[in-house]
Structures are given as structure tokens and as C-alpha cells.
Scaffold this motif. Structure first.
Motif, PDB file in Angstrom:
ATOM      1  N   ILE A   1      -9.918  -0.495   5.973  1.00 23.10           N
ATOM      2  CA  ILE A   1     -10.021  -0.924   7.380  1.00 23.10           C
ATOM      3  C   ILE A   1     -11.471  -1.311   7.677  1.00 23.10           C
ATOM      4  CG2 ILE A   1      -9.631  -0.341   9.798  1.00 23.10           C
ATOM      5  CD1 ILE A   1      -7.594   1.704   8.989  1.00 23.10           C
TER       6      ILE A   1
ATOM      7  N   GLU B   1      -3.520   3.593   1.289  1.00 15.56           N
ATOM      8  CA  GLU B   1      -3.598   2.797   2.506  1.00 15.56           C
ATOM      9  C   GLU B   1      -4.702   1.731   2.447  1.00 15.56           C
ATOM     10  OE1 GLU B   1      -3.655   6.035   2.221  1.00 15.56           O
ATOM     11  OE2 GLU B   1      -1.949   6.841   3.357  1.00 15.56           O
ATOM     12  N   SER B   2      -4.519   0.692   3.283  1.00 17.14           N
ATOM     13  CA  SER B   2      -5.432  -0.446   3.305  1.00 17.14           C
ATOM     14  C   SER B   2      -6.870  -0.050   3.659  1.00 17.14           C
ATOM     15  CB  SER B   2      -4.939  -1.471   4.338  1.00 17.14           C
ATOM     16  OG  SER B   2      -4.873  -0.891   5.626  1.00 17.14           O
TER      17      SER B   2
ATOM     18  N   ARG C   1     -12.334   2.693   6.965  1.00 19.12           N
ATOM     19  CA  ARG C   1     -11.574   3.515   6.010  1.00 19.12           C
ATOM     20  C   ARG C   1     -11.658   2.833   4.654  1.00 19.12           C
ATOM     21  NH1 ARG C   1      -5.225   4.451   7.045  1.00 19.12           N
ATOM     22  NH2 ARG C   1      -5.096   2.281   6.371  1.00 19.12           N
TER      23      ARG C   1
ATOM     24  N   THR D   1       0.842  -1.206   0.000  1.00 16.79           N
ATOM     25  CA  THR D   1       0.000   0.000   0.000  1.00 16.79           C
ATOM     26  C   THR D   1       0.871   1.247   0.000  1.00 16.79           C
ATOM     27  OG1 THR D   1      -0.178  -0.082   2.418  1.00 16.79           O
ATOM     28  CG2 THR D   1      -1.941  -1.132   1.140  1.00 16.79           C
TER      29      THR D   1
ATOM     30  N   ILE E   1      -1.531   0.141  13.222  1.00 17.23           N
ATOM     31  CA  ILE E   1      -1.851  -1.163  12.639  1.00 17.23           C
ATOM     32  C   ILE E   1      -0.700  -2.132  12.914  1.00 17.23           C
ATOM     33  CG2 ILE E   1      -2.254  -2.416  10.466  1.00 17.23           C
ATOM     34  CD1 ILE E   1      -3.549   0.233   9.402  1.00 17.23           C
TER      35      ILE E   1
ATOM     36  N   PRO F   1     -10.613   6.861  15.260  1.00 14.16           N
ATOM     37  CA  PRO F   1      -9.435   7.539  15.781  1.00 14.16           C
ATOM     38  C   PRO F   1      -8.374   7.680  14.707  1.00 14.16           C
ATOM     39  CG  PRO F   1      -9.635   5.291  16.667  1.00 14.16           C
ATOM     40  CD  PRO F   1     -10.902   5.603  15.944  1.00 14.16           C
TER      41      PRO F   1
ATOM     42  N   PRO G   1      -4.314   5.052  17.185  1.00 11.67           N
ATOM     43  CA  PRO G   1      -3.853   3.667  17.197  1.00 11.67           C
ATOM     44  C   PRO G   1      -3.051   3.296  15.948  1.00 11.67           C
ATOM     45  CG  PRO G   1      -6.219   3.771  16.779  1.00 11.67           C
ATOM     46  CD  PRO G   1      -5.781   5.167  17.050  1.00 11.67           C
TER      47      PRO G   1
ATOM     48  N   THR H   1      -9.675  -2.322  21.142  1.00 13.38           N
ATOM     49  CA  THR H   1      -9.505  -3.138  19.936  1.00 13.38           C
ATOM     50  C   THR H   1      -8.074  -3.036  19.412  1.00 13.38           C
ATOM     51  OG1 THR H   1     -10.305  -1.219  18.725  1.00 13.38           O
ATOM     52  CG2 THR H   1     -11.902  -2.970  19.140  1.00 13.38           C
TER      53      THR H   1
ATOM     54  N   ALA I   1      -5.820  -3.375  15.552  1.00 12.06           N
ATOM     55  CA  ALA I   1      -5.907  -3.458  14.089  1.00 12.06           C
ATOM     56  C   ALA I   1      -4.792  -4.370  13.581  1.00 12.06           C
ATOM     57  CB  ALA I   1      -5.762  -2.060  13.489  1.00 12.06           C
TER      58      ALA I   1
ATOM     59  N   ARG J   1      -3.059  -6.679  10.128  1.00 14.68           N
ATOM     60  CA  ARG J   1      -3.084  -7.050   8.713  1.00 14.68           C
ATOM     61  C   ARG J   1      -1.825  -7.828   8.336  1.00 14.68           C
ATOM     62  NH1 ARG J   1      -1.586  -4.520   3.699  1.00 14.68           N
ATOM     63  NH2 ARG J   1      -0.059  -2.846   3.922  1.00 14.68           N
TER      64      ARG J   1
ATOM     65  N   ARG K   1       3.045  12.407  15.769  1.00 10.67           N
ATOM     66  CA  ARG K   1       1.655  11.952  15.714  1.00 10.67           C
ATOM     67  C   ARG K   1       1.073  11.965  17.130  1.00 10.67           C
ATOM     68  NH1 ARG K   1      -0.768   7.394  12.169  1.00 10.67           N
ATOM     69  NH2 ARG K   1      -1.976   6.069  13.533  1.00 10.67           N
TER      70      ARG K   1
ATOM     71  N   HIS L   1       1.261  -5.405  11.892  1.00 11.74           N
ATOM     72  CA  HIS L   1       1.491  -6.245  10.718  1.00 11.74           C
ATOM     73  C   HIS L   1       2.034  -7.584  11.176  1.00 11.74           C
ATOM     74  CE1 HIS L   1       1.362  -2.119   9.330  1.00 11.74           C
ATOM     75  NE2 HIS L   1       1.224  -2.521   8.082  1.00 11.74           N
TER      76      HIS L   1
ATOM     77  N   PRO M   1       2.532   2.706  11.050  1.00 11.02           N
ATOM     78  CA  PRO M   1       1.726   3.708  10.352  1.00 11.02           C
ATOM     79  C   PRO M   1       2.498   4.150   9.121  1.00 11.02           C
ATOM     80  CG  PRO M   1       2.900   4.766  12.137  1.00 11.02           C
ATOM     81  CD  PRO M   1       3.301   3.303  12.163  1.00 11.02           C
TER      82      PRO M   1
HETATM   83  O1  TXA Z   1      -1.976   0.409   4.304  1.00  9.75           O
HETATM   84  C1  TXA Z   1      -1.891   0.705   5.489  1.00  9.75           C
HETATM   85  O2  TXA Z   1      -2.798   0.471   6.300  1.00  9.75           O
HETATM   86  C2  TXA Z   1      -0.585   1.393   5.949  1.00  9.75           C
HETATM   87  C3  TXA Z   1       0.555   0.396   5.752  1.00  9.75           C
HETATM   88  C4  TXA Z   1       1.863   0.892   6.308  1.00  9.75           C
HETATM   89  O3  TXA Z   1       0.207  -0.851   6.306  1.00  9.75           O
HETATM   90  N1  TXA Z   1      -0.689   1.834   7.299  1.00  9.75           N
HETATM   91  C5  TXA Z   1      -1.463   2.879   7.683  1.00  9.75           C
HETATM   92  O4  TXA Z   1      -1.343   3.231   9.005  1.00  9.75           O
HETATM   93  O5  TXA Z   1      -2.192   3.477   6.932  1.00  9.75           O
HETATM   94  P1  TXA Z   1      -1.866   4.622   9.574  1.00  9.75           P
HETATM   95  O6  TXA Z   1      -1.314   4.749  10.945  1.00  9.75           O
HETATM   96  O7  TXA Z   1      -1.537   5.724   8.667  1.00  9.75           O
HETATM   97  O8  TXA Z   1      -3.383   4.401   9.750  1.00  9.75           O
HETATM   98  C6  TXA Z   1      -3.834   3.596  10.816  1.00  9.75           C
HETATM   99  C7  TXA Z   1      -5.287   3.883  11.042  1.00  9.75           C
HETATM  100  C8  TXA Z   1      -5.526   4.825  12.206  1.00  9.75           C
HETATM  101  O9  TXA Z   1      -5.385   6.154  11.844  1.00  9.75           O
HETATM  102  C9  TXA Z   1      -6.944   4.445  12.594  1.00  9.75           C
HETATM  103  O10 TXA Z   1      -7.827   5.157  11.766  1.00  9.75           O
HETATM  104  C10 TXA Z   1      -7.007   2.961  12.260  1.00  9.75           C
HETATM  105  O11 TXA Z   1      -5.902   2.679  11.458  1.00  9.75           O
HETATM  106  N2  TXA Z   1      -6.917   2.115  13.443  1.00  9.75           N
HETATM  107  C11 TXA Z   1      -5.834   1.481  13.945  1.00  9.75           C
HETATM  108  N3  TXA Z   1      -6.135   0.803  15.059  1.00  9.75           N
HETATM  109  C12 TXA Z   1      -7.447   1.007  15.279  1.00  9.75           C
HETATM  110  C13 TXA Z   1      -8.360   0.580  16.281  1.00  9.75           C
HETATM  111  N4  TXA Z   1      -7.976  -0.190  17.290  1.00  9.75           N
HETATM  112  N5  TXA Z   1      -9.629   0.993  16.173  1.00  9.75           N
HETATM  113  C14 TXA Z   1     -10.030   1.775  15.148  1.00  9.75           C
HETATM  114  N6  TXA Z   1      -9.214   2.209  14.168  1.00  9.75           N
HETATM  115  C15 TXA Z   1      -7.952   1.829  14.237  1.00  9.75           C
END
Ligand code: TXA
Ligand code: MG
Length: 325
Positions: free
Chosen positions: A171, A168-169, A184, A24, A54, A221, A52, A106, A108, A110, A47, A56, A131
Motif C-alpha cells: 500500500i 496482501e498488496s 504497508r 494476493t 480497499i 488505520p 478503511p 482518502t 484506497a 487497486r 472488524r 477493487h 478486505p
Molecule cells: O491484497 C490486498 O490488499 C487484499 C486483497 C483482498 O485485495 N486486501 C486487503 O485488505 O489486504 P485489508 O482490509 O485486509 O487491508 C486494507 C488496509 C487497511 O487495513 C488499511 O491499512 C489500508 O488498507 N487502507 C485502506 N484504505 C485506506 C485509507 N483510505 N488510508 C490509509 N490506509 C488505508
């Protein structure tokens, strides 16, 4: 600083951070079980701590190490789309770091599809929180050079080439009853999720995003109204005519601009990039095009929006957060 796979694994095991390729975007990775390593991610990205991360993982069997329940619908989604650009938000076991969870109940998860990321996770026996490897609210990186330009040369980068999904992935959260919700949009569409989830016979909680990018942003969040944005102010246009009109107005005011267009054509006296009119291609090239246009240091970026159709939802979501209509 570029590092090898072995150096990246060693650095992560010692509690360091490394930017890693995924299919991604590039992620800023740290050991997901090491709080002091995880705090470095927040410090480097600037940040907020309640966002939260993700996690991997390298194998679907590791899910049970992180969650209290893995409902049938989540198993079906994971089996269908992993490795790939899908993140599942599931009820977390109490031991899961609060830093990773941003204090949510919770976590996240992947499995990324990129061969270098998978090699790092499996050979290293690691689970890494990652992230996107950019400063908070700025454009996500899809090459090692983007990471270095955004975070500086001091951050170790494992180069795996250009990311081929490009945004990004997707969600999806799944609760203990198996109800799911899109948090997302991404290149795995809500429709594709629904087909697999319905086969597992589980209900869908209507998401705030739905099929219309103009709808309010869901309460998730870490999702901000202005996110994924270049430094140059970016203006969004529903059609070519209104983009050209704004270009003329800007020229008269003595302001320079550059444009991102869908399909063929040009804009007088305005350097532009023509992207092929296909959602997969635009997603793949979106951030790198915006990085390139941003580097031109013009006064305004003008972007032609794709049509408001479900296949364009993820691209529309990122663009609507990158600029103003
Ligand atoms: O493609 C992707 O998802 C990329 C690659 C690096 O894997 N990662 C990514 O991470 O986009 P980041 O931090 O930019 O986005 C993570 C988002 C957070 O902003 C939040 O919206 C959601 O994932 N998230 C993570 N943990 C969560 C949780 N426990 N509950 C709800 N949303 C969560
Ligand atoms: Mg991000």
C-alpha cells in the motif's frame, strides 16, 4: 457455499457479500457504492468500523470516479504495476462512502491481477470493496477452503484456486503534491516503487517502516501489532539453533510443537515444513503453511525468520505481526 461467476455478480449487485479470489489473498467483497452491503463485511469479519477498505476496480480509467486528483507519480505507479498487488491511497471525492473510507479523507484503490477477479469486475461492471476474507486479526485465506474454515459455510465463495502472490498488496499513499509514502510492505518492494516514482520526479516522504522490520509500525488505520495470527501461539526465531533450543525446552515441559523452517534440515521430535529459501515462494506459501500448522493443534508453532534484508521485508512484516520473538 461455492458460487459461480454469474451467481457472484448477481449476489454482489443485490447487496450481498461474496468471498472472491485475488492474486494476493481471498477478499470478502461487497459493492463499494452500497453502504448496507459494506456494513455486512464489517459484521462478518467482526472488524472495527474505523478500518478503511480497499476498493477493487477493473480499469484504470475508473480512478477518476473515486479521487479528486490523480498525480503523475500515481499514474506512473498504476500504469506500471496494475493489474497487480499494489494499492494506491489517494484523496477521495466527497461522494465516496464513509464506510469504505473509515472516515478518512482518502480512498484506497487497486486493480487485482487474478483473471477471475478481473472477470467479475469487468463483466459485472462492479467496483468492490474487499478486505481479506478472514475474521479480524486472524490468518488471511489463500484458498477457498481457508475462507470456509474461517468464516463458515454460509458465506458464498467464488473459487479461483490458490493465490499465487500469497500476502496482501503493497500500500502506497500519494498526496495531491505527488509525495508518496509506503503504508504497508508487500511483494512490490519500496525500491521498485521508488524507481518508478523517481522517474515521475516526485519526492518520497520517508516511511516509518524503512528497511527494518524491527522498526515501529506506521500509523495506518487498520494495522495492528497482532494481526495475521494463527490460533496456536507462534514464536519467532532469528536462527535454527535458538529454535532447536526452545524445542528442547518445550519437550521437557511436556508441550508439543510444530515448526516452519527455511531451507533444508529438521528439528528432533517436532513435525516441520521446509519452505524454499526464496521470498516469492515463502510469501506464496506463508499463510497456507501457517493454516496447516495451526490445524495440527499443537501447543506452540516455532518459526524460523528469514534474514533482515529488504527483499524479505514484506514476509518479515507479516511474521512479526503473527507472533512473538
Ligand atoms: O491484497 C490486498 O490488499 C487484499 C486483497 C483482498 O485485495 N486486501 C486487503 O485488505 O489486504 P485489508 O482490509 O485486509 O487491508 C486494507 C488496509 C487497511 O487495513 C488499511 O491499512 C489500508 O488498507 N487502507 C485502506 N484504505 C485506506 C485509507 N483510505 N488510508 C490509509 N490506509 C488505508
Ligand atoms: Mg486483512
Amino acid at each position: 457455499m461455492r458460487v459461480s461467476l454469474e451467481q457472484a455478480i448477481a449476489e454482489l449487485k443485490q447487496g450481498g457479500v461474496v468471498a472472491i479470489p485475488t492474486e494476493t489473498v481471498y477478499g470478502l467483497a461487497a459493492d463499494a457504492t452500497n453502504d448496507s452491503a459494506l456494513r455486512k463485511i464489517f459484521a462478518i469479519k467482526q472488524r472495527p468500523a474505523d478500518h478503511p477498505l480497499i476498493v477493487h476496480i477493473g480499469d484504470i480509467n475508473q480512478v477518476q470516479d473515486w479521487v479528486t486528483t490523480f498525480p503523475d507519480v500515481a499514474i506512473a505507479l498504476a500504469s506500471t504495476f496494475w493489474p497487480g498487488p499494489l494499492t494506491l491511497v489517494l484523496p477521495a471525492q466527497p461522494h465516496v462512502s464513509r464506510v469504505v473510507r473509515g472516515d478518512e479523507p482518502t480512498v484506497a484503490l487497486r486493480i487485482p491481477k487474478h483473471p477471475v477477479a478481473l472477470a467479475l469486475l469487468t463483466q459485472g461492471g462492479l467496483s468492490v470493496a474487499a478486505p481479506s476474507a478472514n475474521l479480524f486479526t486472524q490468518l488471511s485465506p489463500t484458498t477457498a477452503a481457508h475462507v470456509e474454515a474461517g468464516l463458515g459455510e454460509a458465506v458464498p465463495v467464488l473459487d479461483g484456486g490458490a493465490c499465487d502472490v500469497g500476502i496482501e498488496s503493497t500500500i502506497v499513499s500519494v498526496n495531491a503534491d505527488g509525495q508518496w509514502q509506503l503504508l504497508r510492505p508487500g511483494m512490490i518492494s519500496e525500491q521498485a516503487i521508488a524507481v518508478v516514482a523517481e522517474r515521475a520526479a516526485h519526492p518520497h516522504v520517508p516511511a516509518a517502516t524503512g528497511g527494518d522490520a524491527a522498526q515501529p509500525i506506521p500509523k495506518v488505520p487498520g494495522q495492528h501489532a497482532l494481526h495475521y495470527s494463527p490460533r496456536t501461539p507462534l514464536l519467532l526465531f532469528k536462527d535454527r539453533a535458538s529454535l532447536k533450543q526452545e524445542n528442547e525446552r518445550l519437550q521437557l515441559a511436556g508441550l508439543s510443537c510444530a515448526a516452519m523452517l527455511l531451507g533444508d534440515g529438521d528439528v528432533p521430535n517436532c513435525p516441520h515444513v521446509n519452505l524454499p529459501n526464496s521470498p516469492d515462494k515463502v510469501a506464496e506459501l506463508l499463510y497456507s503453511t501457517l493454516h496447516d500448522l495451526d490445524a495440527m493443534k499443537v501447543d506452540r508453532l516455532l518459526v524460523e525468520l528469514p534474514p533482515n534484508l529488504p527483499i524479505w521485508l514484506a514476509v518479515l512484516d507479516r511474521l512479526s505481526r503473527a507472533g512473538y520473538r
